[in-house]
Design a protein around this motif. Structure first.
Motif, PDB file in Angstrom:
ATOM      1  N   ARG A   1      -0.149   3.093  -6.400  1.00 23.42           N
ATOM      2  CA  ARG A   1      -0.042   1.663  -6.744  1.00 23.42           C
ATOM      3  C   ARG A   1       1.160   1.013  -6.066  1.00 23.42           C
ATOM      4  N   VAL A   2       2.282   1.717  -6.040  1.00 23.81           N
ATOM      5  CA  VAL A   2       3.473   1.156  -5.400  1.00 23.81           C
ATOM      6  C   VAL A   2       3.240   0.986  -3.905  1.00 23.81           C
ATOM      7  N   ARG A   3       2.657   1.992  -3.256  1.00 23.26           N
ATOM      8  CA  ARG A   3       2.400   1.876  -1.821  1.00 23.26           C
ATOM      9  C   ARG A   3       1.434   0.732  -1.516  1.00 23.26           C
ATOM     10  N   GLN A   4       0.398   0.600  -2.328  1.00 17.49           N
ATOM     11  CA  GLN A   4      -0.571  -0.476  -2.107  1.00 17.49           C
ATOM     12  C   GLN A   4       0.075  -1.841  -2.308  1.00 17.49           C
ATOM     13  N   ALA A   5       0.890  -1.972  -3.345  1.00 16.62           N
ATOM     14  CA  ALA A   5       1.529  -3.259  -3.620  1.00 16.62           C
ATOM     15  C   ALA A   5       2.459  -3.665  -2.480  1.00 16.62           C
ATOM     16  N   VAL A   6       3.251  -2.704  -1.994  1.00 16.49           N
ATOM     17  CA  VAL A   6       4.191  -3.020  -0.918  1.00 16.49           C
ATOM     18  C   VAL A   6       3.436  -3.337   0.362  1.00 16.49           C
ATOM     19  N   ALA A   7       2.369  -2.582   0.654  1.00 12.52           N
ATOM     20  CA  ALA A   7       1.572  -2.849   1.845  1.00 12.52           C
ATOM     21  C   ALA A   7       0.919  -4.225   1.792  1.00 12.52           C
ATOM     22  N   ALA A   8       0.666  -4.706   0.567  1.00 12.16           N
ATOM     23  CA  ALA A   8       0.062  -6.025   0.390  1.00 12.16           C
ATOM     24  C   ALA A   8       1.081  -7.157   0.427  1.00 12.16           C
ATOM     25  N   GLY A   9       2.355  -6.797   0.616  1.00 13.63           N
ATOM     26  CA  GLY A   9       3.373  -7.831   0.735  1.00 13.63           C
ATOM     27  C   GLY A   9       4.145  -8.125  -0.524  1.00 13.63           C
ATOM     28  N   VAL A  10       3.905  -7.366  -1.579  1.00 11.46           N
ATOM     29  CA  VAL A  10       4.649  -7.567  -2.817  1.00 11.46           C
ATOM     30  C   VAL A  10       6.066  -7.037  -2.635  1.00 11.46           C
ATOM     31  N   ASP A  11       7.061  -7.813  -3.036  1.00 13.39           N
ATOM     32  CA  ASP A  11       8.449  -7.377  -2.911  1.00 13.39           C
ATOM     33  C   ASP A  11       8.707  -6.141  -3.764  1.00 13.39           C
ATOM     34  N   LEU A  12       9.408  -5.211  -3.195  1.00 13.78           N
ATOM     35  CA  LEU A  12       9.728  -3.978  -3.907  1.00 13.78           C
ATOM     36  C   LEU A  12      10.851  -4.250  -4.911  1.00 13.78           C
TER      37      LEU A  12
END
Length: 547
Positions: free
Chosen positions: A178-189
């Motif tokens: 989920r974290v990898r997908q969110a970051v790949a989608a442009g969500v700020d870490l």
């Protein structure tokens, strides 16, 4: 090593320790197996690569693992195994590859056997930060290596050709995915996850991440290396690369680093609380004040603010005659007490003990406090007592030893707890400490250590310094410290990605305990060896030697 006679020069040991806070601007932390191995995998081009591999080979245990006992060994062992496998698979011509395999393959075979045994035995994984991200990431990396291992034709690794490691019971890779997908989608870490940037693989290109302070990403050499490896050249990349080269040029690396505020706060507050006069350079005082903002202060550049570091920094400034209103701590208030950071999984007794210290010191300073400070002190007094174990100890999620947690809670309740019941809680803590002293005078979770002995002594001497049994225990503990401090094998006990050892903070705890015993029991002078860096001009590299 510097030797000080405690008869008259414990002040000299303290002065050396304080000087080291300025001499080593990034902080003083022992080398990390996990972090060093990540650099071997991520940055084989970085200076000190051969020394990092040598460090991994030298620190492997006889059973094939790395690191502390029990489940604490899993993360460093996975990291070292992945690093050595990556090195085996990335070497050049056949002759060179055979030479490397002769050195590394036996270590890899032993580590794979250890990991296979542990994972089949339902190893209990401690709740170290980011374990649910780090472990699945490393297991996946090792499995990718094993799928291609046959091409190396190394006989001792044949049992693992095409093999796979499983995850520990109860753990999956769901959060990592989920974290990898969110970051790949442009969500700020989120800020606290930048510390673990290396688990993201290609997603480490996360937008918006920039080096902090001296050039660190997430106060982690591994996170910094992952960020550098996924960014084009530019001023930010050059800054991070220069910082990483400074930290890693000698080989093994520590983590976390920098720990500027954390180190200074714990050293100053620990010494001052024991009654040691602390002459702190103005630059250190100003750095503590400057680090505070409306949300408190972080451990060091590259990390988000947290209430634990904030509370101890406030106490340190109070001891130095530079009190600051503890208002930033209200940002961490919850229904159950105070979180270390918003969204924390779990409840830390040591964080809440430190908040009690900060509020108690503020109220005791003579400032007319708002009523909510008194209400918070009452709540924290009750909350800490409710979490005391039946035998009198406390345990916590930021330190592997119950002696640290017990010291934090007992001292906070002793000094600032309200009502009649804290006296009973502290008395139970003293009884537990007395009952667990080892025959050699030490205390410790796995074996006796100078660090844990120092914490135990501080509990005894804060509560019942004149009791006959306390005096006898204190003398035995003092003798143990004089004999072993700075010379014993020193295990890491502080929670990070793996257990780590903040050298200056541990030395401060030992000196505080020695001072207390001498002051309260008029003990005859002895000689103790302490590890302290010598002051030097414009140090460019952190101390990472073990103590």
């Amino acid at each position: 090593m510097s030797v000080h006679t405690l008869n008259g020069d414990i002040d000299g040991a303290v002065a050396d320790l304080i000087a080291g806070l300025e001499a080593e601007p990034h902080g003083q932390v022992a080398p990390s197996v996990y972090e060093t191995a990540r650099l071997v995998s991520l940055s084989p081009w970085l200076g000190g690569h051969a020394e990092r591999i040598a460090f991994l080979l030298q620190t492997q245990r006889a059973d094939g693992g790395w690191g502390p006992p029990q489940g604490y060994a899993l993360v460093p062992t996975l990291s070292a195994t992945d690093a050595l496998l990556a090195t085996l698979r990335s070497t050049g011509p056949r002759a060179h590859r055979d030479h490397v395999a002769a050195r590394l393959a036996p270590a890899v075979a032993r580590s794979l056997q250890a990991l296979t045994t542990w994972l089949r035995a339902d190893l209990l994984v401690p709740d170290t930060p980011g374990a649910d991200l780090i472990v699945p990431s490393l297991v996946a990396g090792i499995n990718q290596h094993l799928a291609r291992l046959e091409h190396l034709a190394v006989p001792c690794l044949e049992p693992w050709y095409g093999g796979r490691l499983g995850l520990p019971t109860g753990m999956d890779d769901g959060r990592l995915v989920r974290v990898r997908q969110a970051v790949a989608a442009g969500v700020d870490l989120p800020g606290k996850l930048v510390h673990f940037l290396e688990v993201l693989g290609p997603a480490a290109r996360a937008a918006g991440i920039r080096p902090a302070g001296p050039g660190t990403v997430g106060a982690s050499p591994a996170a910094t290396a992952a960020w550098i490896g996924n960014n084009e050249s530019g001023s930010s990349s050059n800054q991070a690369l220069a910082h990483l080269a400074t930290v890693a040029g000698g080989g093994p690396v520590p983590c976390p680093l920098p720990i500027t505020v954390f180190e200074a706060a714990w050293v100053v507050s620990g010494l001052a609380r024991a009654g040691i006069r602390v002459e702190v350079p103005p630059r250190i005082v100003e750095s503590l004040r400057a680090a505070l903002n409306p949300l408190g202060t972080p451990t060091g550049p590259g990390l988000p603010a947290d209430s634990d570091t904030t509370a101890v920094a406030l106490c340190a400034l109070g001891h130095l005659g530079q009190p600051v209103d503890p208002g930033p701590l209200w940002a961490y208030e919850t229904a159950d007490g105070f979180c270390t950071w918003p969204g924390e999984d779990g409840w830390s007794v040591t964080t809440n003990a430190h908040v009690l210290d900060a509020f108690g010191q503020h109220v005791s300073s003579g400032v007319d406090p708002e009523p909510r400070y008194m209400a918070a002190i009452d709540r924290l007094t009750v909350a800490l007592q409710e979490r005391q174990q039946p035998d009198g100890q406390w345990r916590d999620r930021w330190h592997a030893s119950p002696y640290y947690a017990t010291m934090c809670c007992a001292l906070a309740l002793q000094d600032f707890g309200r009502g009649p019941t804290p006296v009973d809680a502290v008395a139970r803590a003293v009884d537990w400490v007395l009952s667990t002293q080892r025959a050699d005078g030490s205390w410790g979770r796995w074996d006796g250590t100078a660090e844990e002995t120092a914490y135990a002594l501080q509990v005894l001497l804060a509560a019942r310094p004149r009791a006959d049994e306390v005096q006898a225990a204190a003398r035995r503990g003092y003798a143990y410290l004089c004999e072993t401090a700075g010379r014993e094998p020193a295990p890491p006990l502080w929670y990070g990605k793996e257990l780590y050892r903040p050298l200056a903070i541990v030395r401060a705890a030992v000196l505080a305990a020695l001072h207390l015993v001498r002051q309260r029991h008029d003990i005859t002078a002895a000689t103790v060896t302490t590890t302290a860096p010598k002051p030097r001009q414009a140090a460019s590299k952190p101390v990472i030697r073990d103590a």
